[in-house]
Write a protein that holds these residues in place. Structure first.
Motif, mmCIF file in Angstrom:
data_model
loop_
_atom_site.group_PDB
_atom_site.id
_atom_site.type_symbol
_atom_site.label_atom_id
_atom_site.label_comp_id
_atom_site.label_asym_id
_atom_site.label_seq_id
_atom_site.Cartn_x
_atom_site.Cartn_y
_atom_site.Cartn_z
ATOM 1 N N THR A 172 0.824 -1.199 0.000
ATOM 2 C CA THR A 172 0.000 0.000 0.000
ATOM 3 C C THR A 172 0.866 1.259 0.000
ATOM 4 O O THR A 172 0.543 2.249 -0.653
ATOM 5 N N ASP A 173 1.988 1.212 0.742
ATOM 6 C CA ASP A 173 2.873 2.391 0.755
ATOM 7 C C ASP A 173 3.510 2.605 -0.615
ATOM 8 O O ASP A 173 3.651 3.744 -1.062
ATOM 9 N N PHE A 174 3.879 1.521 -1.265
ATOM 10 C CA PHE A 174 4.409 1.660 -2.620
ATOM 11 C C PHE A 174 3.364 2.315 -3.523
ATOM 12 O O PHE A 174 3.664 3.177 -4.344
ATOM 13 N N TRP A 175 2.136 1.879 -3.361
ATOM 14 C CA TRP A 175 1.047 2.429 -4.189
ATOM 15 C C TRP A 175 0.904 3.926 -3.940
ATOM 16 O O TRP A 175 0.836 4.733 -4.876
ATOM 17 N N ILE A 176 0.885 4.310 -2.645
ATOM 18 C CA ILE A 176 0.704 5.726 -2.306
ATOM 19 C C ILE A 176 1.820 6.556 -2.912
ATOM 20 O O ILE A 176 1.586 7.557 -3.606
ATOM 21 N N MET A 177 3.067 6.132 -2.677
ATOM 22 C CA MET A 177 4.178 6.963 -3.125
ATOM 23 C C MET A 177 4.312 6.919 -4.649
ATOM 24 O O MET A 177 4.676 7.911 -5.269
ATOM 25 N N GLY A 178 4.007 5.776 -5.236
ATOM 26 C CA GLY A 178 4.048 5.692 -6.691
ATOM 27 C C GLY A 178 3.086 6.696 -7.309
ATOM 28 O O GLY A 178 3.439 7.460 -8.208
ATOM 29 N N LEU A 179 1.862 6.723 -6.801
ATOM 30 C CA LEU A 179 0.879 7.663 -7.343
ATOM 31 C C LEU A 179 1.307 9.095 -7.107
ATOM 32 O O LEU A 179 1.063 9.978 -7.933
ATOM 33 N N GLN A 180 1.953 9.321 -5.975
ATOM 34 C CA GLN A 180 2.398 10.674 -5.658
ATOM 35 C C GLN A 180 3.407 11.169 -6.715
ATOM 36 O O GLN A 180 3.280 12.282 -7.215
#
Ligand code: HEA
Ligand code: HEA
Ligand code: CUA
Ligand SMILES: [Cu+2]
Lengths: 657, 376, 239
Positions: A172-180
């Motif tokens: 989930t953290d990868f997803w958040i930062m990737g989208l950022q």
């Protein structure tokens, strides 16, 4: 690419400014260094396209695994968790890493050519966008290789499933930062395109003479800058919830999970128009060319594009009809949503009007465009069904929605983007693609697509929920699922052939002339592929479809050309700093992912914010050095043959030093 | 550029595709499927179905007229063999009147959809007066990955099987404790979400007695696909009877968990059942209440023996399947808390151990499986 | 369609697209306006989050009991005044008065720093004395995220203006003034020394763009001050 250019590249012109960066500026414009430091909108556009195509294949393979798992009831090809990760990554990849960047590829490559500009307004910022896009894709997909694997939260990641408690893994953290990071890429791109289109049009190219694709680029860019902040903030809040114990979406401290949905869809709905408006722009370029008629109702098409963009901000809650909104809100959002059918219909009517009375040639781009109209219309109609909350109550979160959005996304965006790729490939590569193979690709994709997604309407109405990795045979969904999978594979084969065809044509295709399709807009007036400086002359525009008028129009509407001055053509310098800045951002984002995760090879230590700070420092240094370096620039002197017949430049009183 | 004329090919391919689709549609349209929204059995679902059909008619009409004109234009104005390739058609730029006309026509068609839409929005939210009098109230709570049903008027709990009287309105108060779920009984009503920190409402009514399948429709984690439930609409007399049985205790209240059911009806050897009771007391009672008036972390099992499904509607309630569920909950429903145990907010610390930590033998599982059937 | 947009058919108007623009507005300014439009949405989202949540917090004390409205009011006033100084430095920059520009920039930076110190003091006070932290309640969460984001904007603005101040120093300042050799100066040396003496008259545009940003950040603060602080006093005032 520029092997035929006979100009004296980088020949020191008389008043050449000293190039004094902190580092020596890179001058080599070939090879790896040339690519990593490029600021040329055309190379950047190609970079976007290659990245996007790679991710399209990756997302497509994910989709095929999904379809294989659903081919038969109660299959155990993959685990439930893997399935959930696959659809999360498939949706995220397709939307943020395939369709958006593929549109961005066209913005980058085609738009400056269409307005007769030498480059975008901020060439280095453009490079930053490319690197952020690629590194965002890297972050997102790195998740597969860490404990817990990829995120399994769905592409809209509803809270509180994304809370640490329910999704403790790093995915989930990868997803958040990737989208950022991807958000940064989209935003800097959009600022750049807005400035470019508003400010850098060739003389005489008024707003109401802009090619439609450029118009849609402009509107899409506005949607991006107004929609992305909502998700950026939502992601920051989620990140704080996960890492710093805040309560934005956590009920225990007074947070409301529903806030996430509002913030996400305030972004998410404009986002779907971000995906379709460029596609509509492409269609509006292709239909006139192959009907040999100008676009029917140009002002109305432009206007309806703007209205779609504007209304797009007022309908987000139609994704939330089942969340218990009040009667008034539900009704308002329903009716506003329905209204969008009108400007969209206007476009469709005008496209048909464009073809009416024309002389229609069924080339591959034209087939994809016509296919687009039908398929997009079907997707639009199911959208209208969704917009009625009582109907949507049965359809929401079922395969009917999946059918709706694949019709608009594949039948819409992807078909149009393929049309665009077939149409502009000769311009970009200087090579022709075989029309017959192209048609085979079209038929495979058209039939495969309908076979894959039409049955999903039936599945949805007979009760199959989406995001379920399996189903029971008693439900009566076996046949539809089976054929849907078969269709997906046919579609996949079509796309595969396309990729092979494109690679083949790039090396072996016949040489493309300047204007292979008998086109209408400015990009067809320059070489295929265009030289580094796009146009050897400054075009002076006197009509909307300038290149058409040059060929068939009256004398008064012909383009004028102005030769470059004696300083030559000013070009921006290459730079390392965009790449370095984006790597700084990348490190900071990775640091955030690893925050509070155990440090490898230590007993108990966990990561603090050290990596984040290191990354931010690197970002700052990159930006400061970037600013100090300045845009730089050098002059090129095209072969006078390239601007034969141009009026000489009114030298020094207008020139610069 | 070579321009070959492939219009007939295009048309043929498109026709073939459409034909194939219709064929598929025909043979796979399972209107009466377990969860089919096309087979409404109650007023809310019926209303939603009607509006759906209306939108279908309107849009099909537009698709045929607009899509048809497109096809006609393509046919009529295509470049044919032998046409002069240099022909330039008249360069017309637009027709404002025509364009405005089409805009107005579209708006008119939207109004046709909008009017019943408004009615439908109200109907789903507000129980009509005529049904209010004898309405039954049920509190529904969604958990990862099962449903708790509370009958507040009678004060008892059950799980995964919603039983109610046919012909009367059922008012459902929808809540969630962990993540978002969505309550969906396609044949009776479209879905409404269950959201933590918020209470939602939905009402349903079954015109006739019947057996319905329902499903969680919002992605809620690993085993979302396995979060189903069953709904049973009973005739009035059976409903009364059911209410009565449900409020009865089914085990001794001395902490031994021995079934109250008469021994001759146990259907399994006595020592097996008693052993099962013992296993239940040790391994299961921490999460499962067998007191109909109490709700704990797991589904209430007070009358489990008389339910028709196991594992939140995924399996029929048969011995082998129940055995499988208790033996290997992780294989049946990945990630479920009966196996993993309950975790703290950090997502790591176990606050209530699950079967993973009990290591039951085959024999013990058989015993407890048999035991569960005595809870009727 | 006639060409009623800003472009004219004068072929000489946009001869060098990299230098002259179709609208006459400089590229950098236009891009900054676009960025500010976007930033409006950023703050809009944050402010609405706060407004939605400010009443559901289960905090023990009313915010008015720990807010120090006089202090915050004062620092808001300072921030507003800094906008005035900023405007003066832009005007000096356009007139080619580099020394004047530098003086006003230093003033702006100084006022910005006062505002930031006020915020640091305030945060400190809220955490220590009122127990309001990021994770004490959702009020704390939204309060710190919103005002903190604004603080970061101000800090970045200060940094940006400092860069221009450094640039505007005469060339021989580079090693001269900072030569003290004291360890404390090291970061300043590394960051700012390469900039010294780089300001040219054409950079007046860059200062103006930085000014646009600065004014925006100030205006947003007025909204935040109202939405976060003043509204809490409405009940006291009898609304
Ligand atoms: C390219 C992307 C794209 C586009 C263009 C659209 C276009 C539209 N969408 Fe779609 N939509 C998505 C992508 C898109 N959508 C995605 C990805 C989701 C799901 C997200 C998720 O849950 O994962 C979604 C979900 C979605 C929902 C939520 C469903 C649910 O979750 O329950 C709704 C509800 O109203 C909706 C409505 C519409 C409408 C009314 C349009 C309109 O713009 C369509 C307008 C077009 C026409 C109507 C056809 C042409 C018009 C005429 C010929 C004129 C005459 C017509 C009439 C008078 C009817 N969409
Ligand atoms: C633009 C966006 C886009 C695109 C192009 C696609 C393309 C496809 N999608 Fe996608 N899809 C989404 C956006 C998109 N999707 C979104 C947003 C979701 C929701 C996710 C969520 O719920 O969170 C979704 C969900 C989704 C689901 C529902 C999953 C679920 O709810 O459980 C399914 C199921 O069938 C599906 C299928 C497909 C298929 C078969 C394709 C095909 O078109 C893919 C075709 C491409 C290829 C096949 C690759 C090319 C070929 C090769 C690499 C060669 C190898 C192939 C062969 C040898 C045959 N998609
Ligand atoms: Cu509960 Cu899905
Ligand atoms: Cu939408």
């Amino acid at each position: 690419m520029s092997s035929t250019v006979e100009t004296e590249h980088h020949a020191p012109a008389p008043a050449e400014p000293v190039r004094d960066g902190i580092w020596r500026r890179p001058l080599k414009n070939t090879g790896l260094v040339g690519f990593l430091t490029t600021v040329d909108h055309k190379k950047i556009g190609i970079g976007y396209a290659l990245g996007a195509l790679f991710f399209l294949l990756l997302g497509g393979i994910e989709a095929l695994i999904i379809r294989a798992q659903l081919m038969y009831p109660e299959q155990e090809l993959i685990s439930a968790r893997t399935y959930n990760q696959l659809f999360t990554m498939h949706g995220t990849t397709m939307i943020f890493l395939a369709v958006m960047p593929l549109s961005a590829a066209f913005f980058n490559y085609i738009m400056p050519l269409q307005i007769g500009a030498r480059d975008v307004a901020f060439p280095r910022m453009n490079a930053l966008g490319l690197w952020c896009f690629l590194l965002g894709g890297v972050i997102l997909n790195l998740s597969w290789f860490f404990p817990g694997g990829a995120p399994a939260i769905g592409w809209f990641a509803y809270a509180p499933l994304t809370d640490r408690q329910y999704s403790p893994e790093m995915g989930t953290d990868f997803w958040i930062m990737g989208l950022q990071i991807l958000g940064i890429a989209s935003l800097v791109g959009a600022f750049n395109f807005i400035t470019t289109i508003v400010n850098m049009r060739a003389p005489g190219l008024s707003m109401m003479r802009l090619p439609l694709f450029t118009w849609m680029t402009l509107i899409t860019s506005f949607l991006i800058i107004l929609a992305f902040p909502a998700i950026t903030i939502a992601l920051v809040e989620l990140m704080f919830d996960r890492h710093f114990g805040t309560y934005f979406f956590n009920v225990e401290g007074g947070g409301k999970p529903i806030l996430w949905q509002h913030l996400f869809w305030i972004f998410g709905h404009p986002e779907v128009y971000i995906l379709i408006l460029p596609a509509m722009g492409i269609i509006s370029e292709i239909l006139p060319v192959f009907s040999r008629k100008p676009l029917f109702g140009y002002p109305l098409i432009v206007f309806s594009g703007a209205v779609i963009g504007f209304l797009g901000f007022a309908v987000w809650s139609h994704h939330m009809f089942t969340t218990g909104l009040g009667v008034v809100a539900t009704t308002a959002f329903a009716f506003l949503t329905m209204l969008i059918a009108i400007p969209t219909g206007v476009k469709i009517f005008n496209w048909i009007g464009t073809m009416w009375g024309g002389r229609i040639r069924f080339t591959t781009p034209m087939l994809f465009s016509v296919g687009f109209i039908w398929m997009f219309m079907m997707g639009g109609f199911t959208g209208i069904m969704h917009s009625s909350p009582p109907v949507d109550a049965q359809q929401q979160d079922t395969y009917f929605v999946v059918a709706h959005f694949h019709y608009v996304l594949i039948g819409g965006s992807i078909f149009a983007l393929f049309a665009g790729m077939y149409y502009w490939f000769p311009k970009v590569s200087g090579r022709l693609m075989d029309d017959f193979v192209g048609k085979i690709v079209f038929y495979l994709m058209f039939i495969g697509f309908n076979l894959a997604f039409f049955p999903m309407h039936i599945l949805g109405m007979t009760g199959m929920p989406r995001r379920t990795h399996t189903y029971k045979s008693e439900m009566g969904w076996d046949q539809s699922n089976f054929w849907s999978t078969v269709g997906a594979f046919i579609l996949g084969i079509g796309i595969l052939i396309f990729v092979i065809q494109m690679v083949y044509a790039f090396y072996k295709g016949g040489k493309a002339p300047k204007d292979p399709w008998d086109s209408r807009t400015l990009e067809w007036d320059t070489d295929s592929p265009p030289k580094e400086y796009n146009f050897a002359y400054t075009p002076v525009i006197h009509a909307r479809d300038q290149v058409w008028e040059d060929k068939y129009g009256v004398e008064a509407k012909r383009m004028e050309k102005i030769a470059p001055g004696k300083h030559g053509i000013h070009m921006p310098d290459q730079s390392w700093w965009p790449l370095i800045t984006s790597i700084g951002i990348f490190i900071a984002c990775l640091g955030m992912v690893f925050h509070k995760q155990p440090v490898p090879l230590t007993a108990e230590a966990v990561f603090g914010l050290e990596i984040v700070i290191a990354g931010l420092v690197a970002t700052f240094i990159g930006m400061a050095a970037w600013a100090l370096e300045g845009p730089g620039g050098f002059h090129l002197h095209p072969d006078p043959a390239e601007y034969a017949g141009a009026t000489p430049a009114p030298e020094d009183e207008h020139g610069h030093h | 550029m070579r321009l070959r004329n492939r219009t007939p090919f295009l048309a043929a391919a498109a026709m073939a595709a459409v034909g194939l689709l219709l064929l598929l549609a025909g043979c796979s349209l399972n209107i009466e499927g377990q969860q089919s929204a096309l087979d409404p059995k109650g007023p809310v679902a019926k209303n939603q179905y009607d509006i759906f059909m209306l939108t279908l008619y309107v849009t099909t009409f537009i698709f045929i007229t607009v899509g048809g004109s497109l096809a006609w234009v393509l046919w009529k104005f295509r470049q044919r063999k032998g046409d002069d390739p240099d022909f330039i058609p008249p360069q017309s730029h637009g027709h404002p009147l025509l364009e405005m006309g089409l805009v107005i026509a579209s708006a008119g068609l939207l109004v046709i959809i909008a009017i019943p839409t408004f009615g439908g929005i109200i109907l789903k939210k507000i129980v009509p007066d005529e049904f209010l009098g004898d309405a039954v109230e049920v509190n529904v709570t969604g958990f990862q990955w099962w449903w708790a049903f509370e009958y507040p008027e009678q004060g008892f709990y059950t799980a995964n099987e919603l039983v109610f009287p046919a012909g009367r309105a059922i008012k459902l108060n929808l809540r969630a404790d962990d993540v978002i779920h969505s309550f969906w009984l396609p044949k009776l009503a479209g879905k409404v979400d269950l959201i933590p920190g918020q209470e939602n409402f939905l009402w349903i009514k079954a015109d006739e007695p019947g057996y319905f399948w329902g499903q969680c429709a919002e992605f809620c984690g690993d085993s979302h696909a396995y979060m189903l439930f069953r709904a049973i609409a009973l005739p009035e007399d059976e409903w009364k009877e059911w209410l009565e049985t449900q409020q009865r205790e089914t085990v001794e209240d001395d902490g031994s968990f021995e079934p109250l059911l008469a021994r001759e009806e146990w259907g399994y050897p006595e020592d097996k059942i008693l052993k099962g009771a013992e296993v239940f007391r040790q391994a299961c009672a921490g999460c499962h209440s067998v007191n109909p008036r109490m709700q704990t972390n797991g589904p209430n099992l007070a009358h489990f023996g008389s339910r028709s499904s196991v594992a939140a509607g995924w399996y029929e309630n048969e011995y082998d399947l129940l055995y499988k569920w208790i033996r290997e909950p992780e294989r049946v429903k990945p990630g479920n808390f009966m196996y993993r145990g309950f975790l703290d907010r950090d997502g790591r610390t176990v606050i209530m151990p699950g079967l993973k930590d009990y290591d039951l033998s085959d024999e013990e599982v058989h015993a407890v499986t048999a035991y569960l059937y005595t809870l009727r | 369609m006639s060409s009623h947009a800003a472009t004219t058919d004068d072929p000489h108007a946009a001869l060098e697209p990299l230098k002259k623009t179709s609208t006459g507005i400089e590229n950098k300014k236009l891009a900054m306006w676009a960025f500010l439009a976007s930033d409006c949405m950023f703050f809009g989202t944050l402010i609405s989050t706060h407004l939605i949540y400010r009443k559901v917090y289960p905090t023990v004390v009313e915010p008015t009991e720990f807010f120090d409205i006089e202090l915050t009011g004062f620092s808001s006033f300072i921030l507003l005044m800094s906008s005035l100084l900023m405007a003066l430095s832009v005007s000096a920059a356009h007139k080619g008065n580099i020394a004047g520009m530098r003086r006003f920039l230093l003033g702006t930076i100084f006022f910005g720093l006062i505002f930031l110190s006020g915020q640091v003091y305030e945060f400190n006070h809220f955490v220590k004395d009122a127990g309001l932290t990021l994770s004490s309640s959702v009020f704390g969460s939204t309060f710190y995220l919103l005002t903190g984001t604004h603080g970061v904007h101000v800090a970045l603005g200060v940094l940006w203006l400092s860069c221009w101040t450094a640039c505007s120093l005469p060339k021989d300042w580079a090693w001269y003034t900072l030569r003290g050799g004291r360890f404390l100066w090291l970061p300043f040396r590394v960051i700012f020394a390469p900039m010294v003496g780089r300001y040219k008259h054409e950079n007046a545009l860059d200062v103006e763009v930085a000014g646009l940003y600065w004014h925006f950040v100030d205006i947003v603060w007025i909204v935040i001050f109202t939405a976060v602080y003043l509204v809490e006093y409405l009940p006291i005032l009898g609304f």
